[in-house]
Write an enzyme that holds these catalytic residues in place. Structure first.
Site, short mmCIF file in Angstrom:
data_model
loop_
_atom_site.label_atom_id
_atom_site.label_comp_id
_atom_site.label_asym_id
_atom_site.label_seq_id
_atom_site.Cartn_x
_atom_site.Cartn_y
_atom_site.Cartn_z
CG PHE A 133 41.69 25.01 50.84
CD1 PHE A 133 40.58 25.35 50.07
CD2 PHE A 133 41.82 25.56 52.11
CE1 PHE A 133 39.63 26.24 50.57
CE2 PHE A 133 40.87 26.43 52.61
CZ PHE A 133 39.77 26.78 51.84
CG ASP A 218 48.74 26.82 53.52
OD1 ASP A 218 48.56 26.62 54.73
OD2 ASP A 218 47.81 27.13 52.75
CE LYS A 247 42.13 25.15 59.02
NZ LYS A 247 40.76 25.58 59.29
#
Length: 388
Positions: A133, A218, A247
């Site tokens: 993702f 990532d 995040k």
């Protein structure tokens, strides 16, 4: 009309209606609009690194917003320079940074860097992992290996070839001299907090080195102390060509970063990319507060306590525990994660039903040993309720 009905009336239906409406938080605890208290083991999807209303974060943001809250990219300001210098110091490698607002934007920047590299070198395709993702904007979604959220929005502008995550042989076969870049998560977050086999990232680095492809890590969920290291790739002794962050970096405020190491840091030329809000002074101040107040030794200590406590639980619904640091999944023997999430909320704990058989645990990085013990003590009863 209550808050849930108002939400449903006003919002597009892509989220459904969330089951809990939160009103405030303090430390690792939050309270809903009815006054019920919860121990937060989601942390805004691994985002609220310092928990809620941390004094250092409140002070940094309040001071910055009262000084200057926004400049755009037409002007520079000290917080963005301080933040990038701090990141580069923690990375301890020659690199340059682009600041964005989110993880998907950081990955869009990484994608565009890779496209420039591919055109310069005459390369034609990307490689990414099945069930990976990377975001929901079109470039990032192109690299996301989840057919359920990807396929309905194709065709995509780039050729991406997907390989099983953790299979170094499959990766080696897929990556040739025509490959532009390999996009990988150090641990697959949305797939269920799935870490790779030992040596996988070292193999990915070697494969990219031998073919000239870029390695993109990532670390949107994995970085900024979440795994017990500032950056997850540091545990593997591997430096990627491009690193993406978001995040937990902002501790709850929106920020993302794309880091290019070596040559990858100079691929963009003036005008190639930009962001009106990227590097916002308030978000940068928040990120600096996060970096200045995280205690990695504490993360390592409480994460070992949490994992050890969970692994000691004997219950027929609990198959095991996987993940790294304070980023774990309790793996179930039956697809009852939604029931576990509901039972946990009833008991005063917020957890995330990530996959039908996996429940994500990502508490704030300041969670205490006592709070970890409280969750571990309550979890058998939660599993029992979910089994009914």
């Amino acid at each position: 009309m209550d808050l849930f009905q108002r939400f449903e009336k006003a919002f597009m239906p892509n989220y459904g209606v969330p089951p809990v409406a939160l009103a405030r938080g303090e430390g690792s605890r939050v309270w809903d609009v009815a006054g019920k208290e919860y121990l937060d083991f989601i942390a805004g999807i691994a985002t609220s690194s310092l928990g809620h209303a941390h004094p250092a974060l409140v002070e940094a943001v309040s001071k910055q917003v009262s000084t200057i809250a926004h400049t755009s990219n037409l002007f520079l300001h000290e917080p963005e320079v301080l933040l990038t210098e701090k990141l580069l110091d923690l990375l301890n490698a020659p690199a340059k940074v682009f600041l964005a607002n989110s993880g998907t934007e950081a990955n869009e920047a990484a994608y565009k860097l890779a496209v420039k590299y591919g055109r310069r070198e005459g390369r034609s395709y990307f490689v990414a992992a099945e069930n990976g993702f990377h975001g929901r904007t079109i470039g990032a979604l192109s690299l996301t290996g989840k057919p359920a959220i990807r396929d309905q929005f194709g065709p995509f502008p780039i050729d991406v070839r997907f390989v099983p995550y953790g299979d170094a042989d499959a990766l080696k076969e897929a990556v040739t001299g025509d490959c532009i870049a390999v996009f990988l998560e150090p641990t697959q977050g949305e797939a269920g907090v799935v870490p790779p086999p030992e040596g996988y990232f070292e193999a990915a680095r070697e494969i990219c080195d031998s073919t000239g492809a870029l390695l993109v890590a990532d670390e949107i969920q994995a970085a900024i102390g979440r795994t017990g290291h500032w950056f997850a790739h540091q545990a593997d002794g591997v430096t990627p060509d491009i690193l993406t962050l978001a995040k937990g970096l902002g501790g709850g405020l929106p920020i993302g970063a794309c880091v290019g190491f070596g040559d990858a840091g100079t691929l963009f030329e003036k005008g190639d990319h930009g962001s009106t809000f990227g590097g916002n002074p308030v978000s940068c101040a928040a990120a600096l507060a996060v970096l200045d107040n995280l205690d990695l030794d504490h993360v390592k200590s409480v994460s070992a306590r949490l994992r050890g406590g969970l692994e000691a639980i004997g219950h027929p619904l609990l198959k095991g525990v996987r993940g790294r640091g304070l980023w774990l999944a309790t793996v179930l023997t039956e697809p009852r994660s939604a029931e576990v999430q509901r039972a946990a909320a009833d008991a005063g704990f917020l957890v995330n039903a990530l996959q039908p058989d996996a429940v994500r645990l990502a508490p704030p990085l300041i969670v205490t040993a006592g709070e970890v013990d409280a969750f571990v003590t309550a979890f058998p009863r939660i599993l029992e309720e979910a089994s009914k």
